[in-house]
Design an enzyme around this catalytic site. Structure first.
Site: not given
Ligand code: GLU
Length: 477
Positions: A239-241
């Site tokens: 995930s990008k986060r």
């Protein structure tokens, strides 16, 4: 004519390692089969697109040295083709107008086991207006079968597909239609993309076949290959986060593009020889889509970092010096990372760096670590308090050793072997092993407890600077 493949990213965020992997596999396929690698930027979602992200895609591909044969094309420039395809589908009776709101659909379907659109408008014969979306009439019976190079044949029963929206009330075609129309126009023969798009594929196949019937142009369906998802250590989708996924952050930290390429190729694939250190030519000769696994692949930053260290050690010293330049001497580099080295331009000594480079390249896993390791050569080190106190301050014998070294190092030849022998002897006089004797010297001269080999470092620094640092340490002790 060779295959035509495309990489079709949406510029909705930083260029992701998953996108890098997809582009690599497409590139490899094109290059290994004498084909064409097309870049199409799918920028139709105007609210989520940003100019800098489009540039980021082109920049990342250039950095990874994945050269594009055609493009970048912008999907937004092809909107007329998408509209024409929607018209053809409408005229062919494949679409119907629907004015249901989300709330209405939810209220009607709340109690049903299968969520999704219930076909309410299917037979209503509504006229098109700016209040109606256009939905595709999914056949009630049967299944769409997809042939996937990695996964084999997969059947998607139509009963599990709702009549999906193809055109928004605004008249804009949605992504699955735009994407397949572009693939048709561009003569794409192989669609190689992430597994996350697999559920969209049967919809696209249905529309593709419908267009073959109603548009007057029959185009062969592309062959599909859906690459396994990338997951983190917890086996969750990257995930990008949560996860470090931006390709540019790897570049900034000083990963080499060839190491990243090597690592990306290993995600879901193993070289037949079992040798994981694999250069591009070998990759081109041995990588086969058929051999890619369908299980999720763990994106292991530790393994990537290890591999990067191997690549750094393989560089010849002159090349290493050049590759390290953006981090070590950013003022003389066209591109530079965000973090600056801990010394100034006028303190830096290019010749000295070139001399120390062979020692440095054996000891780093990223180029970002280099400035910290060589800073003591260019700037007077301020020993960190804790290191000074525990290694020198806490032990009176350490001061005795430093004082003796101050005397001896003023007289002997200043080369690594002679320095080594001298310090060994000074240590022995105190009943110390070499390691023990090196510790206070290292802190006094380089400011830290760990670093490059000590005697080579002393030689590189030269007598005058070493003695001055010993004096400063003795004054402080
Ligand atoms: N633009 C789509 C995405 O980035 C990919 C489309 C495709 O490869 O077919 O998710």
């Amino acid at each position: 004519m060779g295959p035509r493949v495309r990489f079709a990213p949406s510029p909705t965020g930083y260029f992701h390692v998953g996108s890098a992997r997809t582009s690599l596999v497409n590139w490899l396929y094109a290059r290994a089969h004498g084909g064409t690698f097309v870049l199409r930027i799918e920028d139709t979602d105007v609210e989520r697109n940003r100019e800098e992200w489009k540039e980021g895609i082109v920049r990342a591909l250039a950095w990874l040295d994945l050269d594009v044969d055609e493009g970048p094309f912008l999907q937004s420039a092809l909107a007329d083709d998408h509209r024409a395809a929607a018209e053809a589908l409408w005229d062919g009776g494949y679409l119907y107008a629907c004015d249901c709101t989300r709330e209405e659909i939810d209220a009607r379907t709340a109690d049903r086991a299968t969520p999704g659109y219930d076909g309410h408008c299917r037979e209503r014969g509504l006229a098109r207006s700016e209040r109606t979306a256009l939905r595709f009439r999914v056949p009630d019976e049967g299944a769409t079968v997809i042939r996937d190079i990695i996964r084999g044949e997969i059947a998607f029963p139509h009963a599990s597909y709702e009549d999906f929206v193809v055109v928004k009330p605004s008249g804009a075609a949605l992504y699955p239609l735009a994407n397949l129309v572009d693939d048709r126009q561009m003569g794409i023969t192989h669609v190689i993309r992430g597994e996350d798009l697999l559920p969209t594929t049967p919809k696209q196949v249905l529309m593709w076949e419908a267009l073959n019937t109603c548009s007057g142009t029959v185009v062969a369906l592309p062959t599909y290959a859906h690459l396994p998802m990338l997951v983190n250590e917890q086996r969750k989708k990257l995930s990008k986060r949560r996860d470090p996924v931006a390709v540019e952050s790897y570049r900034d930290q000083g990963y080499l593009p060839e190491a990243l390429i090597n690592y990306l190729a290993l995600l879901g694939w193993s070289p037949p020889s079992g040798e994981e250190l694999i250069d591009r030519a070998t990759l081109l000769a041995t990588f086969r889509l058929e051999d890619v696994s369908h299980s999720p692949a763990f994106f292991d930053v530790k393994k990537l970092t290890h591999l990067n260290g191997v690549y750094l050690r393989q560089l010849d010293p002159a090349d290493f010096v050049e590759r390290a330049r953006p981090w070590v001497a950013p003022w003389s580099s066209a591109w530079r990372p965000e973090t600056a080295p801990p010394y100034r331009e006028d303190e830096f000594d290019e010749t000295l760096f070139a001399r120390v480079a062979p020692l440095v390249k054996e000891r780093v896993t990223t180029l970002g670590e280099v400035p910290g390791l060589v800073a003591f050569l260019f700037t007077e080190p301020v020993p960190d308090e804790a290191a000074f106190d525990s290694v020198i301050g806490a032990d009176p014998l350490a001061t005795v050793l430093l004082a003796a070294a101050r005397e001896r190092l003023a007289e002997i030849d200043f080369d690594a072997p002679t320095l080594h022998a001298a310090v060994l002897e000074l240590g022995e006089a105190l009943g110390w092993k070499l390691r023990q004797a090196q510790a206070p010297l290292r802190v006094a001269v380089t400011g830290t407890r760990v670093g490059l080999p000590l005697f080579e470092s002393l030689e590189l620094l030269g007598r005058e600077r070493v003695l001055a640092r010993l004096d400063a340490a003795l004054a402080r002790a």
